[in-house]
Design a protein around this motif. Structure first.
Motif, mmCIF file in Angstrom:
data_model
loop_
_atom_site.group_PDB
_atom_site.id
_atom_site.type_symbol
_atom_site.label_atom_id
_atom_site.label_comp_id
_atom_site.label_asym_id
_atom_site.label_seq_id
_atom_site.Cartn_x
_atom_site.Cartn_y
_atom_site.Cartn_z
ATOM 1 N N PHE A 22 -0.582 -86.997 -63.885
ATOM 2 C CA PHE A 22 0.521 -86.941 -62.924
ATOM 3 C C PHE A 22 1.352 -88.212 -63.069
ATOM 4 O O PHE A 22 0.977 -89.156 -63.753
ATOM 5 C CB PHE A 22 -0.001 -86.875 -61.482
ATOM 6 C CG PHE A 22 -0.696 -85.603 -61.116
ATOM 7 C CD1 PHE A 22 0.029 -84.464 -60.780
ATOM 8 C CD2 PHE A 22 -2.092 -85.527 -61.092
ATOM 9 C CE1 PHE A 22 -0.615 -83.282 -60.440
ATOM 10 C CE2 PHE A 22 -2.743 -84.355 -60.761
ATOM 11 C CZ PHE A 22 -2.002 -83.221 -60.422
ATOM 12 N N THR B 69 3.818 -90.848 -60.294
ATOM 13 C CA THR B 69 4.011 -91.150 -58.882
ATOM 14 C C THR B 69 5.123 -92.179 -58.732
ATOM 15 O O THR B 69 5.334 -93.003 -59.625
ATOM 16 C CB THR B 69 2.714 -91.691 -58.233
ATOM 17 O OG1 THR B 69 2.996 -92.102 -56.887
ATOM 18 C CG2 THR B 69 2.164 -92.888 -58.990
ATOM 19 N N SER C 269 2.661 -76.426 -63.505
ATOM 20 C CA SER C 269 1.663 -77.436 -63.158
ATOM 21 C C SER C 269 0.728 -76.920 -62.084
ATOM 22 O O SER C 269 1.056 -75.983 -61.329
ATOM 23 C CB SER C 269 2.363 -78.712 -62.675
ATOM 24 O OG SER C 269 3.116 -79.302 -63.708
ATOM 25 N N ASP C 270 -0.431 -77.527 -61.994
ATOM 26 C CA ASP C 270 -1.464 -77.148 -61.032
ATOM 27 C C ASP C 270 -1.142 -77.786 -59.680
ATOM 28 O O ASP C 270 -1.545 -78.918 -59.403
ATOM 29 C CB ASP C 270 -2.823 -77.615 -61.558
ATOM 30 C CG ASP C 270 -3.987 -77.177 -60.667
ATOM 31 O OD1 ASP C 270 -3.732 -76.735 -59.541
ATOM 32 O OD2 ASP C 270 -5.136 -77.309 -61.120
ATOM 33 N N LEU C 271 -0.455 -77.050 -58.818
ATOM 34 C CA LEU C 271 -0.005 -77.601 -57.545
ATOM 35 C C LEU C 271 -1.137 -77.711 -56.529
ATOM 36 O O LEU C 271 -1.086 -78.539 -55.618
ATOM 37 C CB LEU C 271 1.131 -76.745 -56.984
ATOM 38 C CG LEU C 271 2.377 -76.667 -57.875
ATOM 39 C CD1 LEU C 271 3.470 -75.850 -57.193
ATOM 40 C CD2 LEU C 271 2.880 -78.065 -58.221
ATOM 41 N N SER D 223 -4.233 -78.693 -57.240
ATOM 42 C CA SER D 223 -4.872 -79.974 -57.539
ATOM 43 C C SER D 223 -3.979 -81.131 -57.103
ATOM 44 O O SER D 223 -4.471 -82.160 -56.631
ATOM 45 C CB SER D 223 -5.167 -80.075 -59.035
ATOM 46 O OG SER D 223 -6.171 -79.151 -59.410
ATOM 47 N N LYS D 224 -2.688 -80.976 -57.254
ATOM 48 C CA LYS D 224 -1.741 -81.996 -56.815
ATOM 49 C C LYS D 224 -1.933 -82.289 -55.327
ATOM 50 O O LYS D 224 -2.056 -83.459 -54.921
ATOM 51 C CB LYS D 224 -0.307 -81.534 -57.083
ATOM 52 C CG LYS D 224 0.794 -82.421 -56.501
ATOM 53 C CD LYS D 224 2.161 -81.825 -56.813
ATOM 54 C CE LYS D 224 3.301 -82.661 -56.221
ATOM 55 N NZ LYS D 224 3.327 -82.630 -54.742
ATOM 56 N N GLU E 213 -3.403 -85.789 -53.756
ATOM 57 C CA GLU E 213 -2.523 -86.564 -52.876
ATOM 58 C C GLU E 213 -3.234 -86.941 -51.595
ATOM 59 O O GLU E 213 -3.102 -88.069 -51.096
ATOM 60 C CB GLU E 213 -1.260 -85.757 -52.556
ATOM 61 C CG GLU E 213 -0.249 -85.714 -53.672
ATOM 62 C CD GLU E 213 0.908 -84.782 -53.378
ATOM 63 O OE1 GLU E 213 1.947 -84.899 -54.041
ATOM 64 O OE2 GLU E 213 0.765 -83.914 -52.477
ATOM 65 N N LEU F 266 2.715 -87.010 -55.643
ATOM 66 C CA LEU F 266 2.510 -87.061 -57.085
ATOM 67 C C LEU F 266 3.615 -86.270 -57.779
ATOM 68 O O LEU F 266 4.126 -85.290 -57.237
ATOM 69 C CB LEU F 266 1.141 -86.472 -57.455
ATOM 70 C CG LEU F 266 -0.080 -87.261 -56.977
ATOM 71 C CD1 LEU F 266 -1.368 -86.516 -57.331
ATOM 72 C CD2 LEU F 266 -0.093 -88.660 -57.573
ATOM 73 N N VAL G 130 4.833 -84.020 -61.081
ATOM 74 C CA VAL G 130 4.194 -83.133 -62.059
ATOM 75 C C VAL G 130 5.041 -82.986 -63.317
ATOM 76 O O VAL G 130 6.265 -83.092 -63.281
ATOM 77 C CB VAL G 130 3.915 -81.734 -61.457
ATOM 78 C CG1 VAL G 130 2.955 -81.831 -60.297
ATOM 79 C CG2 VAL G 130 5.223 -81.067 -61.023
ATOM 80 N N SER H 236 1.289 -80.602 -65.588
ATOM 81 C CA SER H 236 0.055 -81.234 -65.100
ATOM 82 C C SER H 236 -1.013 -80.166 -64.874
ATOM 83 O O SER H 236 -0.901 -79.327 -63.981
ATOM 84 C CB SER H 236 0.331 -81.989 -63.799
ATOM 85 O OG SER H 236 1.339 -82.966 -63.990
ATOM 86 N N ARG H 237 -2.063 -80.220 -65.678
ATOM 87 C CA ARG H 237 -3.155 -79.252 -65.587
ATOM 88 C C ARG H 237 -4.428 -79.883 -66.140
ATOM 89 O O ARG H 237 -4.379 -80.722 -67.029
ATOM 90 C CB ARG H 237 -2.803 -77.972 -66.356
ATOM 91 C CG ARG H 237 -2.306 -78.222 -67.765
ATOM 92 C CD ARG H 237 -1.978 -76.941 -68.504
ATOM 93 N NE ARG H 237 -0.771 -76.294 -68.005
ATOM 94 C CZ ARG H 237 -0.325 -75.127 -68.445
ATOM 95 N NH1 ARG H 237 -0.995 -74.484 -69.392
ATOM 96 N NH2 ARG H 237 0.781 -74.602 -67.973
#
Length: 293
Positions: A163, A165, A224-226, A228-229, A233, A245, A247, A250-251
Motif C-alpha cells: 500500500f 499512505t 485492489s483488495d479493499l 484488507s485495506k 487501516e 491507505l 491502493v 494492492s493484493r
C-alpha cells in the motif's frame, strides 16, 4: 549493432541510456508491454553507497532524488509500545512513477527508442543482435529458454501486500502489531514529500483468521483488495495518525525467490537476463531496483 531491451522498468531504461551514451552507433529499442505511465507499486529505495556508484555512471538518479525524493539516515523499530532508533544508515527514496518518468526521458535523450503497449516474445525480435530480458520475475524471455537458463523458484510461506499512505514516516520504519487474529508487520518509508510506502506482511494462519483470503487474486492486475485495506487501516490507525491507505493493484501474495543457473546464453541466440528476470530479491531487502541498475 541492434539491441532489444524487453521491459521498460528502471533496469531496462537505465541500460538503454548507458549503452547509447557509450556508443551512439548502437541501435537500442526498449519494448514495454504496459503504457508509459502505468506502474505497480509505490516507491524505490537506494542506499547512499549504491547512489554513489550509479552517479558515476549517470547523474540522472541523484539529480532526480534531489528534486523529487527524500533522504534519511535513521531506522526505527516499533515493537510492544517501544520505539528503538538506529542512525548512520543513509538511504534515499523516490516514487516509482517519478523514477520511471526520469529514466524514460533520459533514455530518449540518449537516443534510445521506447515502444510502449508492445508485448514481444523472442520470435518477434529476429532482427536484433542481442536481446536483454529485463521483463521482471515472470520473464517470458527467460521462460522461453528455460532449458538454457535453468530457472528455479522458491515460494515463501509469509503473505505480503503493498500500500501507500499520505502519512510521512521519518525514515525506514518497522512496525509490529498483534491484533486479535495474529501478528502483522509493516515496512514503512517515505518516497516523496507527500507519501510513504506501507508494506504489510503476516503468516498465513493470521491472514486466514482475519478473513483476508476472500479476494480473488486470479483476476487481472488492477483491482485492489479493499477489505484488507480497511482491516489494516484499523489495526495500524495509531501509526497512520488515523489516515487512509492508498491502493495500486494492492493484493496479497507469497514472495517467490527466482534464480537461474546461467545469466546469459549464445545459443540459439545471444540473450542476457537483467534484474528480477535473473534473480529476485526479497522485498524486505529493498534492493531489487538497486541491483538491476
Amino acid at each position: 549493432m541492434r539491441i532489444a531491451v524487453v521491459g521498460g522498468g528502471p533496469g531496462g531504461l537505465f541500460l538503454a541510456a548507458l549503452v547509447r551514451t557509450a556508443d551512439p552507433t548502437t541501435e537500442v529499442t526498449v519494448f514495454e508491454r504496459n503504457r508509459a505511465d502505468d506502474t505497480f507499486g509505490f516507491g524505490v529505495v537506494f542506499s547512499d553507497r549504491t547512489l554513489a556508484a550509479i552517479h558515476e555512471a549517470d547523474p540522472v538518479l541523484r539529480t532526480g532524488l534531489a528534486e523529487h525524493g527524500v533522504h534519511w539516515d535513521t531506522i526505527e523499530v516499533r515493537l510492544k509500545g517501544e520505539r528503538l532508533r538506529c542512525g548512520g544508515n543513509g538511504m534515499a527514496a523516490i516514487s516509482r512513477r517519478t523514477l520511471l518518468g526520469l529514466l524514460q526521458d533520459r533514455a530518449v535523450a540518449a537516443g534510445a527508442e521506447l515502444r510502449f503497449s508492445t508485448p514481444v516474445g523472442l520470435c518477434d525480435l529476429d532482427g536484433h543482435d542481442l536481446v536483454v530480458a529485463a521483463d521482471g520475475t515472470g520473464s517470458a524471455i527467460r521462460d522461453a529458454l528455460a532449458d538454457r537458463f535453468g530457472p528455479a523458484v522458491e515460494v515463501a510461506t509469509a503473505k505480503f501486500i503493498w500500500f501507500g499512505t499520505e502519512h510521512l514516516f521519518g525514515g525506514l520504519t518497522f512496525v509490529h502489531e498483534r491484533g486479535e487474529h495474529g501478528v502483522f508487520a509493516v515496512h514503512g518509508y517515505p518516497i516523496s514529500r507527500e507519501a510513504s510506502t506501507f508494506l504489510v506482511e503476516t503468516d498465513e494462519r493470521s491472514w486466514r483468521a482475519a478473513g483476508l483470503d476472500a479476494f480473488d487474486v486470479g483476476q487481472p492486475p488492477g483491482p485492489s483488495d479493499l477489505r484488507s485495506k480497511a482491516y489494516l487501516e484499523e489495526l495500524f490507525a495509531e501509526h497512520l495518525d488515523g489516515g487512509a491507505l492508498l491502493v495500486n493493484n494492492s493484493r496479497w501474495a507469497n514472495f517467490r525467490t527466482r534464480s537461474t543457473r546461467r545469466w546469459s546464453v549464445l545459443d540459439p541466440r545471444p540473450v542476457v537476463l537483467r534484474g528480477d528476470a535473473v534473480h529476485s530479491l526479497p522485498y524486505g531487502v529493498k534492493s531489487d531496483t538497486n541491483m538491476a541498475m
